[in-house]
Design an enzyme around this catalytic site. Sequence first.
Site, PDB file in Angstrom:
ATOM      1  N   SER A  95       1.015  -1.224   0.129  1.00 50.64           N
ATOM      2  CA  SER A  95      -0.237  -0.123  -0.014  1.00 50.64           C
ATOM      3  C   SER A  95       1.145   1.454   0.028  1.00 50.64           C
ATOM      4  CB  SER A  95      -0.631   0.153   1.214  1.00 50.64           C
ATOM      5  OG  SER A  95       0.189  -0.746   2.464  1.00 50.64           O
ATOM      6  N   LYS A 147     -11.603  -0.271   1.026  1.00 50.22           N
ATOM      7  CA  LYS A 147     -11.467   0.617   0.607  1.00 50.22           C
ATOM      8  C   LYS A 147     -11.886   0.698  -0.993  1.00 50.22           C
ATOM      9  CE  LYS A 147      -7.011  -1.009   3.058  1.00 50.22           C
ATOM     10  NZ  LYS A 147      -7.482   0.400   4.037  1.00 50.22           N
ATOM     11  N   HIS A 151      -5.861  -3.463  -0.829  1.00 50.98           N
ATOM     12  CA  HIS A 151      -5.373  -2.824  -1.607  1.00 50.98           C
ATOM     13  C   HIS A 151      -5.120  -3.306  -3.330  1.00 50.98           C
ATOM     14  CE1 HIS A 151      -4.473   0.578   0.525  1.00 50.98           C
ATOM     15  NE2 HIS A 151      -3.957  -0.311   1.417  1.00 50.98           N
TER      16      HIS A 151
HETATM   17  C1  LIG Z   1      -3.112  -4.499   3.820  1.00 43.13           C
HETATM   18  C2  LIG Z   1      -4.200  -4.484   4.057  1.00 43.13           C
HETATM   19  N1  LIG Z   1      -4.855  -5.292   5.124  1.00 43.13           N
HETATM   20  C3  LIG Z   1      -5.493  -4.636   6.029  1.00 43.13           C
HETATM   21  C4  LIG Z   1      -6.161  -3.567   6.316  1.00 43.13           C
HETATM   22  C5  LIG Z   1      -7.219  -2.898   7.189  1.00 43.13           C
HETATM   23  O1  LIG Z   1      -8.163  -2.324   6.408  1.00 43.13           O
HETATM   24  P1  LIG Z   1      -9.566  -2.277   7.094  1.00 43.13           P
HETATM   25  O2  LIG Z   1      -8.953  -0.682   6.889  1.00 43.13           O
HETATM   26  O3  LIG Z   1     -10.618  -2.615   6.862  1.00 43.13           O
HETATM   27  O4  LIG Z   1      -9.254  -2.160   8.876  1.00 43.13           O
HETATM   28  C6  LIG Z   1      -4.948  -2.282   5.766  1.00 43.13           C
HETATM   29  C7  LIG Z   1      -5.797  -0.797   5.874  1.00 43.13           C
HETATM   30  O5  LIG Z   1      -5.168  -0.406   5.974  1.00 43.13           O
HETATM   31  C8  LIG Z   1      -4.467  -2.444   4.754  1.00 43.13           C
HETATM   32  O6  LIG Z   1      -3.624  -2.008   4.236  1.00 43.13           O
END
Ligand SMILES: Cc1ncc(COP(=O)(O)O)c(C=O)c1O
Length: 401
Positions: free
Chosen positions: A191, A249, A219
């Site tokens: 990300s 997202k 992502h």
């Molecule tokens: C790679 C990754 N996994 C999990 C998450 C967590 O997702 P959520 O915002 O739905 O809790 C994020 C959030 O930034 C992320 O970038």
Amino acid sequence: MEGKDFMSKILNQFLDENLEGLRSKGMYNEIDPVDGANGPMINIKGKKLVNLSSNNYLGLATDEELKSLAKDAVDSHGVGAGAVRTINGTLDLHVKLEEKIAQFKGTEAAISFQSGFNCNMAAIQAVMNKEDAILSDSLNHASIIDGCRLSRAKIIPFEHSNMEDLRAKAKEAVESGKYKKVMVITDGVFSMDGDIAKLPEIVEIAEEFDLITYVDDAHGSGVLGKGAGTVKHFGLQDKIDFQMGTLSKAIGVIGGYVAGSQKLIDWLKVSSRPFLFSTAVTPADAVAATEAIDRLMKSTDLLDQLWENGDYLKKGLKDLGFDIGESETPITPCIIGDEKAAQEFSARLFEEGVYAKSIVFPTVPRGTARVRNMPTAAHTKEMLDQALAIYEKVGKEMNII
Ligand SMILES: Cc1ncc(COP(=O)(O)O)c(C=O)c1O
């Protein structure tokens, strides 16, 4: 108020030292109050800014049809799910959501959670324990790292996307005979840099050493593989055990999920603690997320617009002379290096009309501080041109370009 009456002295001292430490290094992240919705333009502290900070990739967080369906769901099902699903039963809306996720991901079944973060807390520890080992990419997201820690398995980091290192560590872990199960876990799209995990090579190594495979596609979903994500992008739907994702997202709502075999999902439903002990997302969330996925499955219009905007912004920033790293997706970092300089750069962009936050350690390695830009399908060319003009002005003023 100060003193023991209000707070323990030792806690007070701990907070003072640590807050001061972060502030003096320019690493304390002030959270901005946003007025109104999180769209391609955003209102903060009386300013209207081009918003390049959100993960609302497709603009669905403010989509009119999703809003309307969510309001209907409040009328038909209420504002909350009422209790955890194992106690109170499962709303038809959660079942529909999970069926839709499974179709979207091309798997037998899916299970939903309250967030992507929560999902990683749930799914990893449901399968891995202290007799096991997890090979984890060194740039994996914090929720993966915490999920791995919670499992109490031995965590073996491998160098970011370095397949030789992964292979050597997989061989060592398996041949040592010390572990019952070994998992390899990676982000699908990283990300903060926008690069894509080398899933075909990871699968090859996993097949050689019988590793469990887990891809966090927070992502990649809604961005790659005609929307279905990184695993579909590489045509590996039948090779990855856990296709984890988020509904917060590209999908624009809230929630997380794992898509996989029926057997795996059956097990997660009886063993993953955030599923067993925490209430599911609200009816409005479930309906909006289901509709958003349905939209993605029917048309790539939003996706095409996202990529067009991403390519446009990337080319514009690169032509201006910014270091935009090696992104392979619309995520566009402007790498500055120094933590304080990145924060100052972001603050100047804000003053001029662009909302692009600085990202510093521990989110990215020290010395690689950056401003992360996320164009969405909802941005117009005019908005992106406005942002590029401001980037040029501030970049020259600070001798970055
Ligand atoms: C790679 C990754 N996994 C999990 C998450 C967590 O997702 P959520 O915002 O739905 O809790 C994020 C959030 O930034 C992320 O970038």
